[in-house]
Design an enzyme around this catalytic site. Sequence first.
Site, PDB file in Angstrom:
ATOM      1  CD  GLU A 278      -4.670  -8.854   2.611  1.00 47.09           C
ATOM      2  OE1 GLU A 278      -5.019  -9.157   3.767  1.00 47.09           O
ATOM      3  OE2 GLU A 278      -3.948  -7.877   2.351  1.00 47.09           O
TER       4      GLU A 278
ATOM      5  CG  ASP B 150      -0.436  -0.560   2.452  1.00 46.61           C
ATOM      6  OD1 ASP B 150      -0.108  -1.745   2.485  1.00 46.61           O
ATOM      7  OD2 ASP B 150      -0.353   0.201   3.426  1.00 46.61           O
TER       8      ASP B 150
END
Length: 784
Positions: free
Chosen positions: A488, A362
Site C-alpha cells: 500500500e 487478507d
Amino acid sequence: MITHPAFAVEPWSIRETELDLNVLAQTESVFALSNGHIGLRANLDEGEPFGIPGTYLNSFYEIRPLPYAEAGYGFPESGQTVLNVTNGKIIRLLVDDEPFDVRYGRLLTHERVLDLRDGVLRRHVEWESPAGTTVRVDSTRLVSFVHRSAAAILYEVEPVDSPLRVAIQSELIANEPAPPTSNDPRTAAMLESPLESEDFSDRDARVVLLHSTRRSKLLMAAAMDHVVDGPEGTFLAAESEQDVGRVTIATDLAAGERLTMVKFLSYGWSSQRSLAAIRDQVIAAVAKAKYAGWDSLLEGQRAYLDDFWTSADVELEGDTELQQAVRFALFHTLQAGARAEQRAIPAKGLTGPGYDGHTFWDTERFVLPVLTYTAPYATRDALLWRHSTLGLARERARQLGLKGAAFPWRTIRGQECSGYWPAGTAAFHISANVADAVVRYQAAVEDEVFELEAGLEVLVETARLWHSLGHHDAEGRFRIDGVTGPDEYSAIADNNVFTNLLAQRNLLAAAEAAAWRDAARDMVIPWDEALGVHPQSEGFTKHQLWDFANTKPDQYPLLLNFPYFDLYRKQVVKQADLVLALHWRGDAFTAEEKERDFAYYEPLTVRDSSLSACTQAIVAAEVGHLELAYDYFGEAALMDLHDLEHNTRDGVHIASLAGSWLAAVAGFGGMRDHDGFLSFAPRLPSRLERLAFGIRFRGRLLKVEATKTEATYTLIEGKTLELSHYGDRLKVSTRKPATQLILPTIPAEPPPSQPPGREPMARQPEAKRRRRRMRRGGTKPAPS
C-alpha cells in the site's frame, strides 16, 4: 508492546496471574471468545473498569457517511461499522452492600486463563472490600461452537472467612458508552447509541431485549436466562426496560456455603425477518441452551475442539513460547470462522472494533488457506458468503466500466466501503485472491456441489473482470495497468507482478474462452535485466530509494507521518508484495530468482503491516535464511501476545495469527500446493528440534513430522496419497508411512539486511527467555 510479567508460558493456555489495568484493553482482545457468529470481548464480569466494551454479532452493522473534500465518480457514498450490541456479559456483585470493583478495596488474587482445549475463559478472584470483608469469585465464560446462537457464564461466589450478604445483578445492557476514537485511521469509527429499542420483556429468570439500527434497518434480539443454586430462601427477581434487562439474586452465605449461577445467553439478527420471528428465535435458543445445561455445553465445546486439534495442531519442540503462541493463533483463527456460516470473516474476527469490523483481502489470502487444510467447512462458508455478494460485485464492476465482478476492498455486507480509491478500488487483486481461494479449496476438498453452485460462477465472473481490465498491447503482451498491489506504499502501478500472476491463475482456472487463455499466456511479468530481479510493478526498481537512514523510529508506521504521494514515488515497501508472489505463485519463479528477489526487497520492506512477517518467514526459509525466517515466525505468532503493532486493544490480527500456521507449515515444513498437488521440503532452524503438523486434504488426514535429519509422512485417515518430498514423489497409506532424509541446508549468502530499526526481534534461546521472565517477576513455565 505488552510487557506483562504475569503471562505464563504454558502449552495449552494463556494465563494471566495478576491484573494490570494499563493493558486491560489489550487483554480484552487476547482473551476474547467467539464462534464466528457471536463475539465477546474479555471485559470483566462486573463491567467496569473496561478498555473497550465489546459484544459483536457477525455482519451486524450501521451505515455511516463517508465525507469527501472533493467528490468523484464511483466514490462510495457510505461506510459500514460493526456495532457493539447488547452486552450480556455483565454480572455485578454486591458484598455486604459494597460493589465488587477491582479499583477499590484490595485485590488479593486475580487470575484469568484462556483454555485452548476447553474453549473457555476462566477467572479466579479473591477480593477484600473496603470494609474488610473477603470474598472468592470464580467465573467461566463460553461462546458455544456447538450451539451457534448461545453463550453461557458459570458464576460462583463464596465467603472466605466470614458470613456474607450478597446480591448478584445479571444484566443485558444496550447502547453502552464507548471510549473516544483514536486519530489512527485504522481504528474503528465509533457510533453513539446506535440501537433503538423495539421491544423488551421479562418472565421468571428470563429477559429479552429487541433493538434495531436507524440506517441499516437491521433487527437484533438478545435473551438471557438463569439457573441458580444457593441457600434456602435465595431471592430472585427480573425486570426490564428499553435498554436494560436485569435479574437480581440475593442471599446470605454462611462460611462454607456457595452461590452458583449459570447465565445462558442467546443472540439473533436479521435484515428481513419480523420482530416476532427474531424474538421467538432467541427465546428458543436460550431455552435450548438452558435445557442442555452447563455441563453439556462444556462437554460439547471440548469435543468440538478435540476434533479440531486432531488435524490442526502444530507441535514445536525447542521453543515453548512459540508453541503456546501458535496454538493461541490457531484458536483465534478457528474462532473467527467456525460458525460464521456464510458471513464474512473480519480482519479482527469478532474480538474488537478495529478496521470498523471490515473484511479485506487478507481473509482469502492468509486465513482461508489455513482453514482449508484444518477446518474446510469454515472455508466453504466464507466462500459462499463471497458468492452471495456476487450481484453487488457485478454492480460495482459495471459502475467502474468493467465486466465481470469487482469485489470490494473492505466491506461488511458486500458494498465497497473504502473512501480512498488508490488503496481501495484500485486494489483489484482482491478479486484474484477470492478466485485463488476458490481454486485452492476445490483442489483440497473436491466439493462438487460447491463447484457447481458457487465456485465456477465466481471464477468465471472474476476472469471476465481481468479480461476487461487488461488489454493486449502492440507487442501482443497482456497488460494490467493502473492497479494497486498488496504493497500500500505503491499505488496505481502498471503490471504488478502479484496481481498479474494471480490473475493469470484465475484466467486459466476459468478458461472457457480462447481469449482468456490467450490473456493468461501473454500476461506481462516485469523483469529488470540490469538488476536481475522482478520489479514488483513496472518501473518500481527505477524509483528513488526511500531515505531510510534519516527516518526516525517514531516515524513508523510511515503512513501516519508522511504523505502518500511521497511514499508512492519511492522504493519503500509497506508489506510483502513481490515476495508474496514468490510464495503463492512460486511455480512461476526459479530458485535463483527467488533468492535474488528476496535479497532485493528485504532492505526495502518496513513491515508497517501485520500481514508481512509470515510471508517473509516463508520465503526466507525457502531461500535458506532459516534463522531470519525463525525471527519473522516469532513476530507473526506473537503479534498480539506482545502487541507488536500497538493496536491489539482494537482486536487481534486474525491474518497474522493465521500466518503463523503458514510460517510453520509452508516455511519450515516447506509445504506447497501448486495445481492441487502437495509437496514438502522441511528444514528446521537451529532452535527447533522437531516440527509436526496435520493437513486435511481430499478426505484424508496427513501428519507430517520433521526433525533436523528426517521427515515422516503418516496417513491417519483416507485413501493412499501421492505427494513429493524435495521433488521426489512418494505414496503414503494408513498402513505404510514414509520416512525420508532431509537434505542438508545449502549455505546461503549472508542474510539480507532490513531498513534500520525494522529488523524482526531476534528469538532468544529458551533458557535466556526463562531467566528474563523470572527477573521481571513472572511465573515459571508450566511443564508440558
